[in-house]
Design a protein around this motif. Structure first.
Motif, PDB file in Angstrom:
ATOM      1  N   GLU A 340       0.829  -1.208   0.000  1.00  0.00           N
ATOM      2  CA  GLU A 340       0.000   0.000   0.000  1.00  0.00           C
ATOM      3  C   GLU A 340       0.863   1.256   0.000  1.00  0.00           C
ATOM      4  N   SER A 341       1.960   1.233   0.757  1.00  0.00           N
ATOM      5  CA  SER A 341       2.821   2.417   0.814  1.00  0.00           C
ATOM      6  C   SER A 341       3.505   2.648  -0.531  1.00  0.00           C
ATOM      7  N   GLU A 342       3.925   1.569  -1.200  1.00  0.00           N
ATOM      8  CA  GLU A 342       4.520   1.706  -2.529  1.00  0.00           C
ATOM      9  C   GLU A 342       3.515   2.269  -3.517  1.00  0.00           C
ATOM     10  N   ALA A 343       2.280   1.823  -3.414  1.00  0.00           N
ATOM     11  CA  ALA A 343       1.228   2.307  -4.307  1.00  0.00           C
ATOM     12  C   ALA A 343       0.939   3.785  -4.055  1.00  0.00           C
ATOM     13  N   ASP A 344       0.970   4.191  -2.753  1.00  0.00           N
ATOM     14  CA  ASP A 344       0.730   5.600  -2.407  1.00  0.00           C
ATOM     15  C   ASP A 344       1.836   6.479  -2.971  1.00  0.00           C
ATOM     16  N   GLU A 345       3.082   5.999  -2.897  1.00  0.00           N
ATOM     17  CA  GLU A 345       4.210   6.771  -3.423  1.00  0.00           C
ATOM     18  C   GLU A 345       4.054   7.005  -4.920  1.00  0.00           C
ATOM     19  N   VAL A 346       3.628   5.961  -5.620  1.00  0.00           N
ATOM     20  CA  VAL A 346       3.414   6.087  -7.066  1.00  0.00           C
ATOM     21  C   VAL A 346       2.322   7.105  -7.346  1.00  0.00           C
ATOM     22  N   THR A 347       1.259   7.075  -6.528  1.00  0.00           N
ATOM     23  CA  THR A 347       0.143   8.013  -6.710  1.00  0.00           C
ATOM     24  C   THR A 347       0.597   9.442  -6.439  1.00  0.00           C
ATOM     25  N   GLU A 349       3.590  10.647  -6.687  1.00  0.00           N
ATOM     26  CA  GLU A 349       4.466  11.084  -7.768  1.00  0.00           C
ATOM     27  C   GLU A 349       3.657  11.582  -8.968  1.00  0.00           C
ATOM     28  N   LEU A 350       2.546  10.879  -9.201  1.00  0.00           N
ATOM     29  CA  LEU A 350       1.690  11.284 -10.322  1.00  0.00           C
ATOM     30  C   LEU A 350       1.021  12.618 -10.042  1.00  0.00           C
ATOM     31  N   GLU A 351       0.734  12.898  -8.752  1.00  0.00           N
ATOM     32  CA  GLU A 351       0.021  14.124  -8.387  1.00  0.00           C
ATOM     33  C   GLU A 351       0.953  15.318  -8.240  1.00  0.00           C
ATOM     34  N   VAL A 352       2.274  15.136  -8.015  1.00  0.00           N
ATOM     35  CA  VAL A 352       3.223  16.239  -7.872  1.00  0.00           C
ATOM     36  C   VAL A 352       3.329  16.970  -9.215  1.00  0.00           C
TER      37      VAL A 352
END
Length: 369
Positions: A340-347, A349-352
């Motif tokens: 879940e934390s890896e998925a949040d990081e990817v999300t 990054e997409l939002e930055v």
């Protein structure tokens, strides 16, 4: 040759299923070769064996011609009419040429032919029996071993169990009983050759069919099997009766059914998972025993991205990636597992916003000024 020999052929037909007429035809053909070989004859001959008395007679067959060029194969019309006035040109005349001591040769030849045909018939019967049992389980006794194979006695035939088809932790000795899966049945000059395996996924499937009545009668279906023999396997099951729990049926009361199979496979761990028509549910189930947060399916790539809780990541992947690898084999889909934390990081990054996006508002403001 006598009537007793004919009676012996009758008995063979009853006991071995070898046609008496086929045997007699084979003996007659062999006797023709024997006659030509032993009496240095190049003439055209026919051997006749009486179907009741066993008496054998040899006849030279000659073509009726006007002028004889080869007396071994031809006879003049005048000579033929002396035998029978009805003969005409191009008729075939048969003249008995049975040698005085032909009985000894006949007996020896007949014995060889019958022995060979019995052997061929037995091989054919064994082949027919085992070709129907291809992809089935058999139990045999290890007789010997060499650098490549274990040789397993199945009663009427010896099968081969290659060393690379045995689980890593298994070693068999003389007289050990072994249960194996028939992978291939082939004809050879020495009879049927039967190949066995202890690592084939079919062995696991058949063991469940033997152990679980609901699978045997079709109520519970095995939809897929993935196996790393000797270590771990996954079996996907589905029930056509909503009142029957497929996983529970396979596990059995206090796990007795699956434990019997585990013991047969030398302690190989077996995960029994529930198959589903819903692809997301099916992929999530395949990663059991880990819990899954979400599954995103990419149909075109035939890939699924699976999100699991952080503390479940190592369980989902498994030791040396084994759980994820087996799940991919079981579903025939590529599976990308993230915490879940890896998925949040990817999300995140997409939002930055990118540098250009940050500059865009100021550029617009300058234009307005």
């Amino acid at each position: 040759m006598n009537a007793e020999f004919i009676e012996a052929l009758d008995q063979l037909e009853r006991e071995k299923g070898i046609s008496k007429d086929v045997l007699l035809e084979a003996i007659e053909a062999a006797l023709i070769s024997g006659y030509k070989r032993n009496f240095h004859s190049a003439q055209n001959v026919r051997v006749d064996m009486n179907r009741h008395s066993g008496q054998i007679r040899v006849f030279a067959r000659k073509n009726v011609v006007e002028e004889v060029l080869d007396p071994r194969l031809e006879i003049s019309l005048d000579s033929a009419k002396e035998i029978n006035p009805t003969y005409q040109l191009d008729d075939i005349v048969e003249i008995e040429v049975t040698p005085a001591d032909f009985g000894r040769i006949a007996a020896q030849t007949a014995k060889q032919v019958v022995t060979q045909r019995i052997r061929e018939a037995e091989r054919s019967i064994i082949y027919r029996d085992f070709i129907d049992r291809e992809e089935d389980i058999v139990t045999g006794v290890v007789q010997r071993a060499d650098a490549r194979y274990y040789y397993v006695d199945l009663g009427r035939v010896e099968a081969i169990l290659p060393h690379n088809e045995v689980m890593p932790n298994e070693r068999f000795k003389h007289n050990d009983r072994v249960k194996a899966f028939i992978t291939k049945v082939e004809k050879s000059t020495k009879g049927p050759q039967i190949s066995l395996s202890r690592t084939h996924p079919g062995l696991l499937r058949r063991l469940f069919e033997l152990e679980v009545p609901e699978i045997f009668d079709g109520t519970v279906q095995i939809r897929s099997v993935a196996r790393e023999a000797g270590y771990r396997s996954k079996v996907a099951v589905h029930s056509i009766d909503e009142n029957v729990d497929p996983v529970g049926a396979c596990v059995g009361h206090k796990g007795v059914r699956v434990q019997t199979i585990v013991n047969e496979l030398g302690g190989e761990k077996i995960d029994i998972v529930r198959w589903s028509e819903d692809l997301s549910e099916w992929i999530a189930s395949s990663l059991s025993p880990s819990k899954v947060t979400s599954v995103t399916v990419f149909e075109e790539e035939k890939m699924a991205r699976v999100i699991v809780p952080d503390h479940q990541l190592s369980l989902a992947i498994g030791k040396e990636g084994q759980n994820a690898r087996l799940a991919a084999k079981l579903t025939n889909w590529k599976i990308d597992i993230k915490s879940e934390s890896e998925a949040d990081e990817v999300t995140d990054e997409l939002e930055v916003p990118t540098k250009e996006e940050e500059l865009a508002p100021s550029i617009e403001q300058e234009d307005q000024e």
